[in-house]
Motif scaffolding. Structure first.
Motif, PDB file in Angstrom:
ATOM      1  N   SER A 146       0.814  -1.218   0.000  1.00  9.07           N
ATOM      2  CA  SER A 146       0.000   0.000   0.000  1.00  9.07           C
ATOM      3  C   SER A 146       0.852   1.275   0.000  1.00  9.07           C
ATOM      4  CB  SER A 146      -0.942   0.001   1.206  1.00  9.07           C
ATOM      5  OG  SER A 146      -0.227   0.025   2.423  1.00  9.07           O
ATOM      6  N   LEU A 176       2.653   1.997  -3.369  1.00  7.30           N
ATOM      7  CA  LEU A 176       1.621   2.405  -4.326  1.00  7.30           C
ATOM      8  C   LEU A 176       1.204   3.849  -4.071  1.00  7.30           C
ATOM      9  CD1 LEU A 176      -0.427   1.738  -6.569  1.00  7.30           C
ATOM     10  CD2 LEU A 176      -1.965   0.887  -4.779  1.00  7.30           C
ATOM     11  N   CYS A 177       1.012   4.197  -2.809  1.00  9.25           N
ATOM     12  CA  CYS A 177       0.645   5.555  -2.438  1.00  9.25           C
ATOM     13  C   CYS A 177       1.713   6.557  -2.883  1.00  9.25           C
ATOM     14  CB  CYS A 177       0.452   5.617  -0.923  1.00  9.25           C
ATOM     15  SG  CYS A 177      -0.071   7.222  -0.292  1.00  9.25           S
ATOM     16  N   ILE A 236       1.740   6.979  -6.726  1.00 10.48           N
ATOM     17  CA  ILE A 236       0.615   7.792  -7.203  1.00 10.48           C
ATOM     18  C   ILE A 236       0.921   9.277  -7.017  1.00 10.48           C
ATOM     19  CG2 ILE A 236      -1.775   8.437  -6.699  1.00 10.48           C
ATOM     20  CD1 ILE A 236      -2.307   5.461  -6.117  1.00 10.48           C
ATOM     21  N   THR A 247      -3.636  -0.746  -8.550  1.00 12.79           N
ATOM     22  CA  THR A 247      -4.574  -0.582  -7.439  1.00 12.79           C
ATOM     23  C   THR A 247      -5.630  -1.681  -7.439  1.00 12.79           C
ATOM     24  OG1 THR A 247      -4.269   1.823  -7.430  1.00 12.79           O
ATOM     25  CG2 THR A 247      -6.268   0.967  -6.391  1.00 12.79           C
ATOM     26  N   PRO A 284     -12.085  -1.349  -4.871  1.00 15.20           N
ATOM     27  CA  PRO A 284     -11.871  -0.615  -6.122  1.00 15.20           C
ATOM     28  C   PRO A 284     -13.121   0.115  -6.615  1.00 15.20           C
ATOM     29  CG  PRO A 284     -10.807  -2.755  -6.248  1.00 15.20           C
ATOM     30  CD  PRO A 284     -11.638  -2.749  -4.991  1.00 15.20           C
ATOM     31  N   PHE A 322     -13.448   3.353  -4.770  1.00 14.18           N
ATOM     32  CA  PHE A 322     -12.526   4.364  -5.299  1.00 14.18           C
ATOM     33  C   PHE A 322     -13.126   5.063  -6.514  1.00 14.18           C
ATOM     34  CE2 PHE A 322      -8.786   1.685  -3.588  1.00 14.18           C
ATOM     35  CZ  PHE A 322      -8.793   2.373  -2.392  1.00 14.18           C
ATOM     36  N   LEU A 350      -7.257   8.700  -8.533  1.00 14.65           N
ATOM     37  CA  LEU A 350      -5.945   8.435  -7.948  1.00 14.65           C
ATOM     38  C   LEU A 350      -5.750   9.214  -6.648  1.00 14.65           C
ATOM     39  CD1 LEU A 350      -3.724   8.414 -11.169  1.00 14.65           C
ATOM     40  CD2 LEU A 350      -4.153   6.477  -9.647  1.00 14.65           C
ATOM     41  N   ILE A 401      -7.572   7.348  -4.004  1.00 16.70           N
ATOM     42  CA  ILE A 401      -6.811   6.162  -3.599  1.00 16.70           C
ATOM     43  C   ILE A 401      -5.694   6.563  -2.638  1.00 16.70           C
ATOM     44  CG2 ILE A 401      -5.267   4.335  -4.414  1.00 16.70           C
ATOM     45  CD1 ILE A 401      -6.916   4.495  -7.102  1.00 16.70           C
ATOM     46  N   ILE A 459      -5.478   5.425   1.343  1.00 16.68           N
ATOM     47  CA  ILE A 459      -4.354   4.641   1.856  1.00 16.68           C
ATOM     48  C   ILE A 459      -3.722   5.341   3.052  1.00 16.68           C
ATOM     49  CG2 ILE A 459      -2.020   3.815   1.329  1.00 16.68           C
ATOM     50  CD1 ILE A 459      -2.976   3.270  -1.524  1.00 16.68           C
TER      51      ILE A 459
END
Length: 272
Positions: A153, A156-157, A160, A181, A204, A207, A249, A252, A256
């Motif tokens: 996570s 990925l955060c 982004i 994601t 998802p 989101f 995004l 997301i 997170i």
């Protein structure tokens, strides 16, 4: 979180309508800061402000709203600390995006509270998303299952957030990040409580839905001239549909950060 249409629980259609009604009320409660901010934007275009620049009026009103939420305990200090992080992340992004060499959008009006070309009220627009999520988490009594490891996570955060900057110079990885994601959160369910019975949806989908509603909010904000895209210089136009992916995004990233901070706090409480 926004609710996916669910089959009526035992009790029939009347129960479904009652749950949907309470869901709407709780959503409205979670949006109290964002809704108040939109009222301020609308008033700022109508009220005679005299020598006070409009951007400064918006900042003062946003600070007053935030103070009232804390004073009335509609928002906790822990939530304010989290929201403040989004002020910083948002301000850094705004400074970059509004730089003349980038020019993604701009704030054409004068203000005493402008720093590096960005009015300080802009941080509240990012904080509004975080405020909604933090409020919804508490009001809806959210619970997550199948949440990914921090080793997935957090990178990925970070990716982004960086892509919001780097896509101006390097290939835009937004669709790759959206695909990542979906894979990372494929097994994650978010449970929420319109009433006593918990409901759930795949993460998802949540989101996507929240990103769409934030895009709608962006159209309202630009209509009231909170900021201006280059194509809106001659007059307001609908924000391009492609912005939904950008807001998705951001949603997301926001989720997170909030989820991981809540998990970290829960771990510390258990170990303490």
């Amino acid at each position: 979180m926004s609710q996916v249409a669910a089959l009526p629980a035992p009790g029939g259609f009347a129960r479904f309508c009652r749950e949907f009604w309470w869901f709407g009320l709780k959503e409205a409660r979670a949006c109290i800061f964002a809704g108040s901010f939109f009222v301020v934007l609308a008033l700022s275009t109508k009220l005679p402000l005299g020598p006070l620049p409009r951007y400064d009026f918006i900042l003062l009103a946003a600070l007053l709203i935030q103070g009232l939420l804390i004073a009335t305990r509609l928002e906790s200090w822990d939530e304010v600390k989290t929201i403040s992080l989004f002020h910083l992340l948002g301000f850094a992004l705004e400074v970059f995006k509004t730089h003349p060499a980038i020019g993604s959008w701009h704030y054409p009006e004068f203000a005493y509270s402008k720093v590096l070309g960005v009015p300080l009220y802009s941080g509240f627009m990012y904080a509004a998303v975080a405020s909604y999520m933090a409020q919804a988490w508490r009001i809806m009594d959210l619970r997550l299952t199948g949440y990914p490891s921090y080793w997935l996570s957090l990178p990925l955060c970070g990716a982004i957030y960086l892509n919001f900057f780097t896509h101006h110079f390097l290939p835009d990885l937004r669709w790759l990040l959206i695909g990542a994601t979906v894979l990372v959160f494929a097994r994650t369910r978010v449970y929420f409580h319109p009433l006593a019975t918990p409901r759930w949806m795949p993460m998802p989908i949540a989101f996507v839905l929240i990103g769409f509603f934030v895009w709608l909010a962006e159209n309202i904000a630009t209509f009231f001239r909170a900021w201006q895209y280059p194509e809106q210089a001659a007059g307001w136009t609908l924000v391009h549909w492609g912005k939904i992916s950008s807001w998705g995004l951001l949603v997301i990233l926001s989720f997170i950060v909030i989820a991981d901070l809540k998990h970290l706090k829960a771990r510390r409480a258990k170990s303490g």
